[in-house]
Design a protein around this motif. Structure first.
Motif, PDB file in Angstrom:
ATOM      1  N   THR A   1      22.777   5.291  -2.475  1.00 33.32           N
ATOM      2  CA  THR A   1      21.486   5.287  -3.160  1.00 33.32           C
ATOM      3  C   THR A   1      20.520   4.327  -2.473  1.00 33.32           C
ATOM      4  OG1 THR A   1      22.500   5.790  -5.293  1.00 33.32           O
ATOM      5  CG2 THR A   1      20.292   4.817  -5.338  1.00 33.32           C
ATOM      6  N   ILE A   2      19.304   4.795  -2.248  1.00 35.17           N
ATOM      7  CA  ILE A   2      18.267   3.947  -1.667  1.00 35.17           C
ATOM      8  C   ILE A   2      17.220   3.673  -2.734  1.00 35.17           C
ATOM      9  CG2 ILE A   2      16.426   3.811   0.058  1.00 35.17           C
ATOM     10  CD1 ILE A   2      18.162   5.511   1.890  1.00 35.17           C
ATOM     11  N   LEU A   3      17.141   2.435  -3.139  1.00 37.83           N
ATOM     12  CA  LEU A   3      16.150   2.024  -4.131  1.00 37.83           C
ATOM     13  C   LEU A   3      14.812   1.808  -3.441  1.00 37.83           C
ATOM     14  CD1 LEU A   3      18.302  -0.616  -6.027  1.00 37.83           C
ATOM     15  CD2 LEU A   3      17.884   1.752  -6.712  1.00 37.83           C
ATOM     16  N   LEU A   4      13.751   2.256  -4.087  1.00 34.20           N
ATOM     17  CA  LEU A   4      12.397   2.035  -3.579  1.00 34.20           C
ATOM     18  C   LEU A   4      11.560   1.381  -4.672  1.00 34.20           C
ATOM     19  CD1 LEU A   4      11.543   5.328  -1.615  1.00 34.20           C
ATOM     20  CD2 LEU A   4      12.093   3.084  -0.676  1.00 34.20           C
ATOM     21  N   PRO A   5      11.668   0.062  -4.820  1.00 32.47           N
ATOM     22  CA  PRO A   5      10.835  -0.634  -5.816  1.00 32.47           C
ATOM     23  C   PRO A   5       9.355  -0.377  -5.551  1.00 32.47           C
ATOM     24  CG  PRO A   5      12.520  -2.096  -4.905  1.00 32.47           C
ATOM     25  CD  PRO A   5      12.538  -0.853  -4.073  1.00 32.47           C
ATOM     26  N   GLU A   6       8.544  -0.492  -6.581  1.00 30.10           N
ATOM     27  CA  GLU A   6       7.128  -0.168  -6.456  1.00 30.10           C
ATOM     28  C   GLU A   6       6.417  -1.051  -5.430  1.00 30.10           C
ATOM     29  OE1 GLU A   6       5.325   2.381  -7.727  1.00 30.10           O
ATOM     30  OE2 GLU A   6       7.310   3.104  -8.321  1.00 30.10           O
ATOM     31  N   ASP A   7       6.784  -2.335  -5.351  1.00 27.18           N
ATOM     32  CA  ASP A   7       6.114  -3.186  -4.368  1.00 27.18           C
ATOM     33  C   ASP A   7       6.470  -2.788  -2.942  1.00 27.18           C
ATOM     34  OD1 ASP A   7       8.730  -4.036  -4.755  1.00 27.18           O
ATOM     35  OD2 ASP A   7       8.289  -6.147  -4.373  1.00 27.18           O
ATOM     36  N   LEU A   8       7.700  -2.302  -2.737  1.00 29.47           N
ATOM     37  CA  LEU A   8       8.086  -1.809  -1.420  1.00 29.47           C
ATOM     38  C   LEU A   8       7.337  -0.520  -1.088  1.00 29.47           C
ATOM     39  CD1 LEU A   8       9.702  -1.721   1.158  1.00 29.47           C
ATOM     40  CD2 LEU A   8      11.689  -0.908  -0.152  1.00 29.47           C
ATOM     41  N   LYS A   9       7.187   0.363  -2.082  1.00 28.84           N
ATOM     42  CA  LYS A   9       6.417   1.592  -1.861  1.00 28.84           C
ATOM     43  C   LYS A   9       4.962   1.285  -1.514  1.00 28.84           C
ATOM     44  CE  LYS A   9       7.216   4.955  -4.868  1.00 28.84           C
ATOM     45  NZ  LYS A   9       7.503   5.619  -6.158  1.00 28.84           N
ATOM     46  N   ASP A  10       4.410   0.238  -2.128  1.00 30.07           N
ATOM     47  CA  ASP A  10       3.033  -0.161  -1.809  1.00 30.07           C
ATOM     48  C   ASP A  10       2.905  -0.576  -0.348  1.00 30.07           C
ATOM     49  OD1 ASP A  10       2.260   0.320  -4.406  1.00 30.07           O
ATOM     50  OD2 ASP A  10       2.372  -1.786  -5.032  1.00 30.07           O
ATOM     51  N   VAL A  11       3.890  -1.324   0.143  1.00 23.07           N
ATOM     52  CA  VAL A  11       3.871  -1.759   1.547  1.00 23.07           C
ATOM     53  C   VAL A  11       3.953  -0.550   2.489  1.00 23.07           C
ATOM     54  CG1 VAL A  11       5.171  -3.004   3.319  1.00 23.07           C
ATOM     55  CG2 VAL A  11       4.833  -4.034   1.074  1.00 23.07           C
ATOM     56  N   LEU A  12       4.873   0.368   2.194  1.00 23.06           N
ATOM     57  CA  LEU A  12       5.027   1.555   3.035  1.00 23.06           C
ATOM     58  C   LEU A  12       3.778   2.435   2.968  1.00 23.06           C
ATOM     59  CD1 LEU A  12       8.747   2.444   2.201  1.00 23.06           C
ATOM     60  CD2 LEU A  12       7.867   1.255   4.209  1.00 23.06           C
ATOM     61  N   GLN A  13       3.139   2.466   1.796  1.00 24.15           N
ATOM     62  CA  GLN A  13       1.918   3.251   1.654  1.00 24.15           C
ATOM     63  C   GLN A  13       0.812   2.721   2.552  1.00 24.15           C
ATOM     64  OE1 GLN A  13       1.548   6.100  -0.336  1.00 24.15           O
ATOM     65  NE2 GLN A  13      -0.323   6.284   0.873  1.00 24.15           N
ATOM     66  N   GLN A  14       0.693   1.381   2.637  1.00 25.01           N
ATOM     67  CA  GLN A  14      -0.316   0.782   3.512  1.00 25.01           C
ATOM     68  C   GLN A  14      -0.105   1.202   4.961  1.00 25.01           C
ATOM     69  OE1 GLN A  14      -0.577  -3.492   3.050  1.00 25.01           O
ATOM     70  NE2 GLN A  14      -0.431  -3.352   0.829  1.00 25.01           N
ATOM     71  N   VAL A  15       1.147   1.260   5.373  1.00 28.00           N
ATOM     72  CA  VAL A  15       1.456   1.666   6.753  1.00 28.00           C
ATOM     73  C   VAL A  15       1.123   3.138   6.955  1.00 28.00           C
ATOM     74  CG1 VAL A  15       3.291   1.918   8.464  1.00 28.00           C
ATOM     75  CG2 VAL A  15       3.246  -0.092   6.973  1.00 28.00           C
ATOM     76  N   CYS A  16       1.572   3.961   6.030  1.00 28.67           N
ATOM     77  CA  CYS A  16       1.386   5.410   6.198  1.00 28.67           C
ATOM     78  C   CYS A  16      -0.073   5.829   6.027  1.00 28.67           C
ATOM     79  CB  CYS A  16       2.278   6.167   5.213  1.00 28.67           C
ATOM     80  SG  CYS A  16       4.035   6.036   5.618  1.00 28.67           S
ATOM     81  N   ASP A  17      -0.870   5.042   5.333  1.00 29.84           N
ATOM     82  CA  ASP A  17      -2.295   5.346   5.202  1.00 29.84           C
ATOM     83  C   ASP A  17      -3.012   5.252   6.551  1.00 29.84           C
ATOM     84  OD1 ASP A  17      -2.217   5.889   2.530  1.00 29.84           O
ATOM     85  OD2 ASP A  17      -2.928   3.915   1.876  1.00 29.84           O
ATOM     86  N   ARG A  18      -2.430   4.525   7.492  1.00 32.07           N
ATOM     87  CA  ARG A  18      -3.077   4.324   8.786  1.00 32.07           C
ATOM     88  C   ARG A  18      -2.773   5.436   9.779  1.00 32.07           C
ATOM     89  NH1 ARG A  18      -5.460  -0.332   9.628  1.00 32.07           N
ATOM     90  NH2 ARG A  18      -5.440   0.090  11.862  1.00 32.07           N
ATOM     91  N   ILE A  19      -1.697   6.186   9.558  1.00 37.44           N
ATOM     92  CA  ILE A  19      -1.260   7.124  10.590  1.00 37.44           C
ATOM     93  C   ILE A  19      -2.054   8.424  10.512  1.00 37.44           C
ATOM     94  CG2 ILE A  19       1.026   6.076  10.575  1.00 37.44           C
ATOM     95  CD1 ILE A  19       2.084   8.466   9.099  1.00 37.44           C
ATOM     96  N   SER A  20      -2.010   9.179  11.596  1.00 33.08           N
ATOM     97  CA  SER A  20      -2.768  10.431  11.697  1.00 33.08           C
ATOM     98  C   SER A  20      -2.036  11.566  10.991  1.00 33.08           C
ATOM     99  CB  SER A  20      -2.970  10.791  13.169  1.00 33.08           C
ATOM    100  OG  SER A  20      -1.722  11.061  13.779  1.00 33.08           O
ATOM    101  N   ALA A  21      -2.766  12.647  10.725  1.00 32.25           N
ATOM    102  CA  ALA A  21      -2.156  13.834  10.106  1.00 32.25           C
ATOM    103  C   ALA A  21      -1.063  14.401  10.994  1.00 32.25           C
ATOM    104  CB  ALA A  21      -3.237  14.888   9.839  1.00 32.25           C
ATOM    105  N   LEU A  22      -1.273  14.343  12.311  1.00 31.86           N
ATOM    106  CA  LEU A  22      -0.270  14.839  13.256  1.00 31.86           C
ATOM    107  C   LEU A  22       1.028  14.038  13.142  1.00 31.86           C
ATOM    108  CD1 LEU A  22       0.465  16.671  15.670  1.00 31.86           C
ATOM    109  CD2 LEU A  22      -0.578  14.956  17.172  1.00 31.86           C
TER     110      LEU A  22
END
Length: 461
Positions: A372-393
């Motif tokens: 099982t991989i837990l994804l706490p909300e604060d960790l998801k927020d960090v990953l979201q910041q990274v993924c918001d920067r990447i291109s659609a491709l």
């Protein structure tokens, strides 16, 4: 110098600098270091975590460095104390006390006088000058520091011995780039005339950034020579004239979101020529860049023949990962090694999941399947910041990789995708530069945490 003498002298130095005598942990660190014990052995003898010992040691070496006027570390403590003893007793027939830096040391023997223009005066003057040339107001406070000794040694060698001019410190969010840089600056700052830490944000256009550095250098020079009314020099002239260390944190703020890695924002393109100037022109300074992205001109290809280097941080090892879990109250967790592997030894990820486990109760987590991989909300927020920067491709390529549990080679990726081969290769290169994918030979794979997150992320086709 015997152990008792060394501890007494160290206590004198610490008291002179802080107004406090050595506490029990500091004395244990000094005693163990002088007896050539490792931090792990000291921690076991003192019954505390290795990270606590490392932090106490780091603070001690800083205080002793300031007191002795030279860099002191675990590896050279014994020789530094012996050099001080020689300095203290070499002129035993002189007057009864001597001042080394800001430390007065009196003993049964007679000691050399504090002569005018002696090495002691030069040390004191040099330290005052260095302090006036530091601007570390934007450097984050260094908390617990876990391992990273090999990386510290590598960066120190590149900067002090190989005189690299431009170094990129890269790695996925939370891996510990800024903490490592802060630790490095603490250890090597006295080798530079000027040290400044800049956290880049939206306001740092190329002109504003260079103006900020020029203002720092010019004002520091005026402090040394207040009578002069010299006009500020071009930035490169200060870098040539003085040995300077410039740390640029959050370099990713120079680049556009929604594009492949390293594309400058409109109006920020002049940074390209600036970094090229730092690389190619002769000077004696060093720029350390920290961020999720780096300029495309700072390649990840390793070469010893250029003044540019890139150090990509990977996760912490099992021992350091366990230190984090212990510090967060999970010392007795049964599957700690598997947990550390699952979260790639990423300090921020481990701290996040450790907090969630502790708040939910360890018993509740033990009921879940082992993978099982837990994804706490604060960790998801960090990953979201990274993924918001990447291109659609890049998001399309991540979606493809998220379907694969095992590494997938390029040929299979091309077969499974409708993305043109050139675009796919560019996206893979960009994702690699962002440290979002791992390359194993000619195959690619996503870290488990990213795979879990990306599976739930909407992808624009």
């Amino acid at each position: 110098m015997n152990l008792k003498e060394a501890l007494k002298l160290a206590d004198e130095i610490v008291f002179a600098k802080t107004g406090q005598h050595l506490d029990d942990l500091q004395e244990a660190v000094l005693r163990g270091t002088l007896q050539r014990e490792t931090y792990k052995q000291i921690a076991k003898d003192f019954d505390c975590s290795e990270s606590s010992v490392r932090n106490a040691g780091s603070e001690l070496w800083r205080i002793l460095s300031e007191g002795l006027g030279e860099d002191v570390s675990k590896s050279n403590l014994r020789s530094a104390m012996e050099r001080l003893q020689v300095s203290l007793f070499s002129k035993y027939f002189a007057q009864d006390s001597v001042q080394i830096g800001c430390v007065n040391y009196c003993g049964e023997a007679r000691h050399p006088p504090d002569l005018p223009n002696s090495r002691n005066d030069k040390i004191s003057n040099r330290k005052q000058t260095e302090n006036s040339h530091e601007d570390l107001s934007e450097m984050p406070e260094l908390g617990a520091f876990y391992d990273r000794i090999p990386e510290l040694e590598t960066l120190t060698t590149w900067i002090l011995q190989q005189r690299c001019r431009l170094i990129a410190l890269t790695g996925i969010s939370g891996i510990g780039k800024t903490a490592l840089a802060a630790k490095l600056v603490q250890q090597i700052k006295d080798d530079f005339e000027y040290v400044i830490w800049c956290s880049l944000n939206e306001s740092h256009t190329p002109d504003e950034f260079q103006h900020k550095l020029i203002q720092f250098f010019s004002e520091s020079e005026k402090q040394d020579s207040p009578a002069t009314n010299q006009k500020p020099l071009p930035l490169i002239k200060y870098l040539q004239k003085h040995r300077c260390l410039v740390v640029l944190d959050d370099v990713h703020n120079l680049f556009s979101s929604g594009e492949l890695a390293g594309k400058y924002k409109p109006g920020y393109e002049e940074y390209r020529s600036f970094f090229k100037q730092i690389e190619t022109l002769s000077h004696q300074s060093c720029f350390l860049l920290i961020g999720w992205e780096h300029p495309r001109e700072v390649t990840q290809v390793k070469s010893q023949n250029t003044p540019i280097r890139t150090l990509q941080l990977s996760g912490l090892d099992i021992a350091a990962g366990r230190e984090i879990l212990r510090d967060y109250g999970l010392a007795e967790i049964d599957n700690s090694e598997a947990l550390i592997h699952r979260y790639e030894g990423n300090p921020l990820w481990l701290k996040s999941v450790a907090t969630q486990i502790l708040e939910l109760g360890i018993g509740a987590i033990e009921l879940l399947p082992n993978d099982t991989i837990l994804l706490p909300e604060d960790l998801k927020d960090v990953l979201q910041q990274v993924c918001d920067r990447i291109s659609a491709l890049e998001k399309q390529v991540l979606s493809l990789l998220a379907k694969e549990i095992a590494p997938i080679n390029l040929a299979k990726l091309l077969e499974n995708s409708t993305i043109p081969s050139s675009d796919l290769l560019n996206a893979l290169q960009s994702l690699s530069r962002r440290c979002l994918i791992e390359q194993q030979a000619n195959s690619y794979i996503l870290p488990p945490v990213l795979r879990q997150y990306i599976k739930g992320m909407p992808i624009d086709e």
